[in-house]
Design a protein around this motif. Structure first.
Motif, PDB file in Angstrom:
ATOM      1  N   LYS A  43      32.853   7.490  14.108  1.00  0.00           N
ATOM      2  CA  LYS A  43      32.977   6.375  14.533  1.00  0.00           C
ATOM      3  C   LYS A  43      34.259   6.636  15.661  1.00  0.00           C
ATOM      4  CE  LYS A  43      35.893   3.112  11.664  1.00  0.00           C
ATOM      5  NZ  LYS A  43      36.676   3.200  12.000  1.00  0.00           N
ATOM      6  N   ILE A  52      31.187  10.199  19.438  1.00  0.00           N
ATOM      7  CA  ILE A  52      30.414  11.292  19.598  1.00  0.00           C
ATOM      8  C   ILE A  52      28.847   9.681  20.024  1.00  0.00           C
ATOM      9  CG2 ILE A  52      30.387  13.308  19.205  1.00  0.00           C
ATOM     10  CD1 ILE A  52      28.235  10.663  16.352  1.00  0.00           C
ATOM     11  N   MET A  56      24.402   9.192  18.958  1.00  0.00           N
ATOM     12  CA  MET A  56      23.688   9.930  18.137  1.00  0.00           C
ATOM     13  C   MET A  56      22.117   8.887  18.831  1.00  0.00           C
ATOM     14  SD  MET A  56      23.010  11.424  14.608  1.00  0.00           S
ATOM     15  CE  MET A  56      21.500  12.822  14.105  1.00  0.00           C
ATOM     16  N   TYR A 106      17.855  -1.921  15.568  1.00  0.00           N
ATOM     17  CA  TYR A 106      18.710  -2.747  14.816  1.00  0.00           C
ATOM     18  C   TYR A 106      17.215  -3.584  15.304  1.00  0.00           C
ATOM     19  CZ  TYR A 106      23.433  -0.543  15.089  1.00  0.00           C
ATOM     20  OH  TYR A 106      23.921   0.103  15.108  1.00  0.00           O
ATOM     21  N   ASN A 157      21.407  -4.566  20.959  1.00  0.00           N
ATOM     22  CA  ASN A 157      21.508  -2.995  20.609  1.00  0.00           C
ATOM     23  C   ASN A 157      22.247  -2.303  21.582  1.00  0.00           C
ATOM     24  OD1 ASN A 157      19.591  -2.003  18.670  1.00  0.00           O
ATOM     25  ND2 ASN A 157      18.349  -3.474  19.754  1.00  0.00           N
ATOM     26  N   TYR A 217      26.368  -3.438  20.505  1.00  0.00           N
ATOM     27  CA  TYR A 217      26.527  -3.741  19.460  1.00  0.00           C
ATOM     28  C   TYR A 217      27.847  -2.625  19.067  1.00  0.00           C
ATOM     29  CZ  TYR A 217      27.437  -3.888  14.459  1.00  0.00           C
ATOM     30  OH  TYR A 217      27.904  -4.274  12.456  1.00  0.00           O
ATOM     31  N   GLY A 218      27.604  -0.951  19.770  1.00  0.00           N
ATOM     32  CA  GLY A 218      28.921  -0.644  19.807  1.00  0.00           C
ATOM     33  C   GLY A 218      29.507  -0.532  20.470  1.00  0.00           C
ATOM     34  N   ASN A 259      31.362  -3.672  18.057  1.00  0.00           N
ATOM     35  CA  ASN A 259      32.817  -2.832  17.524  1.00  0.00           C
ATOM     36  C   ASN A 259      34.071  -2.134  17.743  1.00  0.00           C
ATOM     37  OD1 ASN A 259      30.885  -4.415  15.689  1.00  0.00           O
ATOM     38  ND2 ASN A 259      29.290  -2.230  15.431  1.00  0.00           N
ATOM     39  N   ARG A 260      33.837  -1.829  18.789  1.00  0.00           N
ATOM     40  CA  ARG A 260      35.479  -1.194  19.496  1.00  0.00           C
ATOM     41  C   ARG A 260      36.589  -2.499  20.110  1.00  0.00           C
ATOM     42  NH1 ARG A 260      31.970   2.513  18.464  1.00  0.00           N
ATOM     43  NH2 ARG A 260      32.398   4.693  18.037  1.00  0.00           N
ATOM     44  N   ARG A 303      21.915   3.089  23.894  1.00  0.00           N
ATOM     45  CA  ARG A 303      23.033   3.205  23.548  1.00  0.00           C
ATOM     46  C   ARG A 303      24.060   4.048  23.145  1.00  0.00           C
ATOM     47  NH1 ARG A 303      20.843   1.192  17.145  1.00  0.00           N
ATOM     48  NH2 ARG A 303      20.027   3.671  17.354  1.00  0.00           N
ATOM     49  N   ARG A 362      28.098   4.041  25.425  1.00  0.00           N
ATOM     50  CA  ARG A 362      29.278   4.477  25.039  1.00  0.00           C
ATOM     51  C   ARG A 362      30.233   5.030  25.474  1.00  0.00           C
ATOM     52  NH1 ARG A 362      28.791   5.522  19.642  1.00  0.00           N
ATOM     53  NH2 ARG A 362      30.629   6.343  19.780  1.00  0.00           N
ATOM     54  N   LEU A 372      19.234   3.831  10.214  1.00  0.00           N
ATOM     55  CA  LEU A 372      19.766   2.247  10.668  1.00  0.00           C
ATOM     56  C   LEU A 372      21.353   2.632  10.292  1.00  0.00           C
ATOM     57  CD1 LEU A 372      18.333   0.685  12.216  1.00  0.00           C
ATOM     58  CD2 LEU A 372      18.306  -1.393  10.336  1.00  0.00           C
ATOM     59  N   LYS A 415      26.943   3.157  11.300  1.00  0.00           N
ATOM     60  CA  LYS A 415      28.280   4.414  10.606  1.00  0.00           C
ATOM     61  C   LYS A 415      29.086   5.136  12.025  1.00  0.00           C
ATOM     62  CE  LYS A 415      27.910   6.130   6.166  1.00  0.00           C
ATOM     63  NZ  LYS A 415      27.020   6.635   5.609  1.00  0.00           N
ATOM     64  N   ILE A 416      27.842   5.298  12.942  1.00  0.00           N
ATOM     65  CA  ILE A 416      28.167   5.387  14.655  1.00  0.00           C
ATOM     66  C   ILE A 416      28.565   4.647  15.158  1.00  0.00           C
ATOM     67  CG2 ILE A 416      27.382   6.724  16.662  1.00  0.00           C
ATOM     68  CD1 ILE A 416      25.652   8.988  14.269  1.00  0.00           C
ATOM     69  N   ASP A 417      28.134   3.365  15.157  1.00  0.00           N
ATOM     70  CA  ASP A 417      28.449   2.002  15.661  1.00  0.00           C
ATOM     71  C   ASP A 417      29.549   1.610  16.191  1.00  0.00           C
ATOM     72  OD1 ASP A 417      26.555   2.306  18.494  1.00  0.00           O
ATOM     73  OD2 ASP A 417      25.095   1.287  17.562  1.00  0.00           O
ATOM     74  N   GLY A 418      30.461   2.447  14.660  1.00  0.00           N
ATOM     75  CA  GLY A 418      31.694   1.571  14.755  1.00  0.00           C
ATOM     76  C   GLY A 418      31.390   0.411  13.536  1.00  0.00           C
ATOM     77  N   LYS A 454      30.585  -4.652   7.606  1.00  0.00           N
ATOM     78  CA  LYS A 454      30.641  -5.141   8.925  1.00  0.00           C
ATOM     79  C   LYS A 454      28.827  -5.273   9.153  1.00  0.00           C
ATOM     80  CE  LYS A 454      32.207  -5.944  13.678  1.00  0.00           C
ATOM     81  NZ  LYS A 454      34.095  -6.012  13.608  1.00  0.00           N
TER      82      LYS A 454
END
Ligand SMILES: Nc1ncnc2c1ncn2[C@@H]1O[C@H](COP(=O)(O)OP(=O)(O)O)[C@@H](O)[C@H]1O
Ligand SMILES: [Mg+2]
Lengths: 353, 282
Positions: A73, A77, A79, A87, A95, A98-99, A102-103, A146, A150, B174, B179-182, B187
């Motif tokens: 994270k 990057i 992926m 998800y 979907n 989400y990332g 989380n930031r 997704r 980012r 998944l 993990k990449i999504d933090g 969580k």
């Protein structure tokens, strides 16, 4: 956007050595495709860049910063996975968001980015759907979305098109290339499909058993393969290989057929590589003849693939124009221009200059 | 199986109806008995039709209990049972989902050892370890308390194994995408694992609630105070050897009431079951 640099990167899983030292520089905004047969370590290499595998030796730097010890994270990057890894219980919107959530990104900024990505990817009407309500191609686009929202320093793709049918694959290939150009994000793309690799890549890395055999532009690799492996892997149908013997600027391939290769200094046993499309029925001055007894034809319309044998039983493929009349069982006098003859060292398989 | 043989179909239906009747008839009889005068029940003159008492015995049972042998009001017993069943069901689910999460998604020393430790406890149900468990509970002063009733029953190898099997079907990608999504471990658990386990949790809840509700042996041992009686054990206390001293009409009503919560749980959760089955989220 950033440069990605790999220096002497190695990977061991316990006793098994999987990557034996890879050096690679990906320039800002460049799309580099890593291609190679299954099991050669492409995914492992990519996963090390992502931070999903530890690096056994060597250094990976993104934007000049060594990231070996960073969590995925923190590497900035994104992926895209072969099976998309969406998800299943979240909507398309979630979907993608989400990332970002989380930031700790602000809600309206998340919303802006998701809607913009959805517009680019034509997902705007599907934002409330769950992944299972989408077709394969749509899921693939959500996975892309997704990554896009980012706005990462680099995209990593691990065979993102392998789960699609042939037609969709070609279509998505074009879309990915366009998108990558448009966004200008540095990208590493893994595939085992050499056509996909050739069409997408700014530069190609051909991997073979944990080694980067050759790095270069697709046309470089096609025109001057560094080894028999690269020669055989790039180009379809595959390059023909014939055993030969080089001496004084000529290469002899048995039963009296020899090529004059002016300026060729190689001596001794060699492997001669000739691409099927360079087998020609037009004879120029001083071109040697390869008498090919035709076993099988594959007429593809624009072209016909001719499978046959040389007098000593070696199987050779040739590609001729679709309107050429060829009969099975006949023997055709093919020949090759000297500039299209590739020479490789017989023992090591390396290209002879 | 696509078959069009009416006779076979008829026979199959007859057998099924017979099965249903065998199960349902005693329940029906119990209900009928609960609506008759106590004397009719004991004399065997009550017949197969509802009696004249309507639901009055239910009111008596709920708020008073049996009178000849003084029992705790059924409402109190049901509350005890409810606490026990809920604490056991939620406790088991909470503990086992966490341990399964640890065993599947984390690499720590002796991971497999701990997994097998959990597995081995399958061979040690309460009945087998009842004396030492009783001793521990008694020494900790937990007799006649909800803690004593529930805590020793909460550890669950079966539920842990079920969750483990389910977690193993969650693709590695998944986890990596998260993990990449933090998403850190907590969580990921909250945002991905828990929602994906929803239908598994519902299924386990039904099974475990009924398991907790139907406990007999353990309440019998750890509760001596009548106010702590659970309903399943309490019914036993209402019955004495002589028919004349047993308030059979109250007992019958209590039995009907005892069956109610598990039935309600099954009916309520069935919707989620079916939804989960149709949705196949994975
Ligand atoms: N976690 C692992 N443990 C042991 N060996 C692995 C592991 N992951 C990959 N490998 C081995 O590394 C090699 C390369 O795998 P991979 O990078 O997935 O190949 P590719 O993506 O090129 O098909 C394979 O031989 C595979 O068996
Ligand atoms: Mg792979």
């Amino acid at each position: 956007m950033a440069r990605v640099a790999l220096k002497g990167v190695r990977k061991d899983f316990g006793q098994t050595k999987v990557i034996h030292g890879v050096d690679l520089e990906v320039a800002d905004g460049e799309l580099v495709v890593i291609v190679g047969p299954s099991g050669c370590g492409k995914s492992t290499l990519l996963r090390m860049v992502a931070g999903l595998e530890t690096v056994s030796a060597g250094e990976i730097a993104i934007d000049g910063r060594v990231v070996n010890q960073l969590e995925p994270k923190d590497r900035d990057i994104a992926m895209v996975f072969q099976n998309y890894a969406l998800y299943p219980h979240m909507s398309v919107y979630d979907n993608m968001a989400y990332g970002l959530r989380n930031r700790g990104m602000a809600k309206d900024e998340i919303d802006r980015r998701v809607r913009e990505a959805a517009k680019i990817l034509e997902l705007a009407a599907l934002l409330e759907r769950k992944p299972r309500q989408l077709s394969g191609g749509q899921r693939q686009r959500v996975a892309m979305g997704r990554a896009i929202v980012r706005e990462p320093k680099a995209f990593l793709f691990d065979e993102p098109l392998s789960n699609l049918d042939a037609k969709l694959r070609v279509q998505m290939r074009v879309e990915i290339k366009k998108l990558q150009r448009q966004l200008g994000v540095t990208s590493l793309y893994v595939t085992h499909d050499q056509v996909e690799a050739m069409t997408l890549a700014d530069r190609l890395v051909v991997m073979h058993a944990g080694i980067a055999e050759q790095i270069g532009t697709p046309l470089d690799l096609y025109a001057r393969p560094a080894s028999t492996f690269v020669g055989g892997f790039i180009g379809s149908p595959a390059m023909n290989f014939l055993p030969g013997h080089a001496e004084n600027g000529t290469v002899e391939i048995g039963h009296g057929v020899s090529f004059a290769l002016p300026g060729q200094a190689a001596r001794g046993d060699v492997t001669v590589g000739i691409r099927p499309e360079h087998m020609t029925l037009n004879h120029g001055a001083g071109m040697a003849t390869l008498p090919l007894k035709v076993d099988l034809l594959e007429p593809l319309g624009a072209e016909t693939l001719v499978y046959g044998k040389l007098p000593d039983g070696l199987e050779v493929t040739a590609r001729v124009h679709g309107e050429t009349q060829v009969a099975i069982g006949s023997t055709l006098p093919f020949s090759v221009e000297p500039r299209h003859v590739h020479l490789f060292d017989k023992a090591s398989g390396k290209r002879l200059p | 199986m696509v078959e069009h043989r009416p006779l076979a179909k008829l026979v199959a239906h007859l057998i099924l109806c017979l099965g249903v009747a065998v199960v349902a008839f005693p329940v029906y009889l119990t209900f009928i008995a609960s609506t008759h005068q106590p004397a009719d029940i004991v004399n065997g003159t009550m017949g197969l039709l509802p009696g004249s008492m309507g639901l009055t015995h239910y009111i008596d049972a709920l708020f008073v209990g049996t009178k000849q042998i003084k029992s705790t009001p059924v409402l109190q017993m049901m509350a005890n049972s409810l606490v026990m069943a809920l604490v056991i069901a939620f406790g088991k689910i909470a503990i086992s989902i966490i341990s399964a999460y640890a065993v599947v998604f984390f690499r720590f020393p002796l991971r497999m050892f701990f997994f097998w430790m959990i597995f081995v406890t399958l061979m040690l149900p309460v009945e087998v370890r009842i004396y030492p468990t009783y001793k521990v509970v008694a020494d900790l002063g937990m007799l006649n308390s909800y803690a004593g009733l529930t805590i020793p029953l909460i550890a669950s190898a079966t539920a842990t194994l079920l969750f483990r099997q389910f977690f193993l079907t969650i693709p590695d990608e998944l986890v990596e995408a998260a993990k990449i999504d933090g998403a850190g471990p907590m969580k990921f658990f909250r945002d991905v694992v828990l929602p994906l386990s929803r239908t598994n949790i519902a299924a386990l809840f039904v099974i475990l609630f009924i398991y907790g509700w139907n406990q007999y042996l353990w309440p019998l041992l750890v509760t001596t105070d009548a106010s702590m009686d659970t309903i399943v054990y309490g019914i036993r206390r209402m019955i004495v050897t002589s028919d004349a001293n047993t308030d059979w009409h109250i007992v019958m009503a209590t039995v009907m009431l005892a069956m109610l919560p598990p039935v309600l749980v099954v009916i309520a959760m069935q919707k989620l079951f079916v939804k989960g089955l149709v949705e196949t989220e994975k």
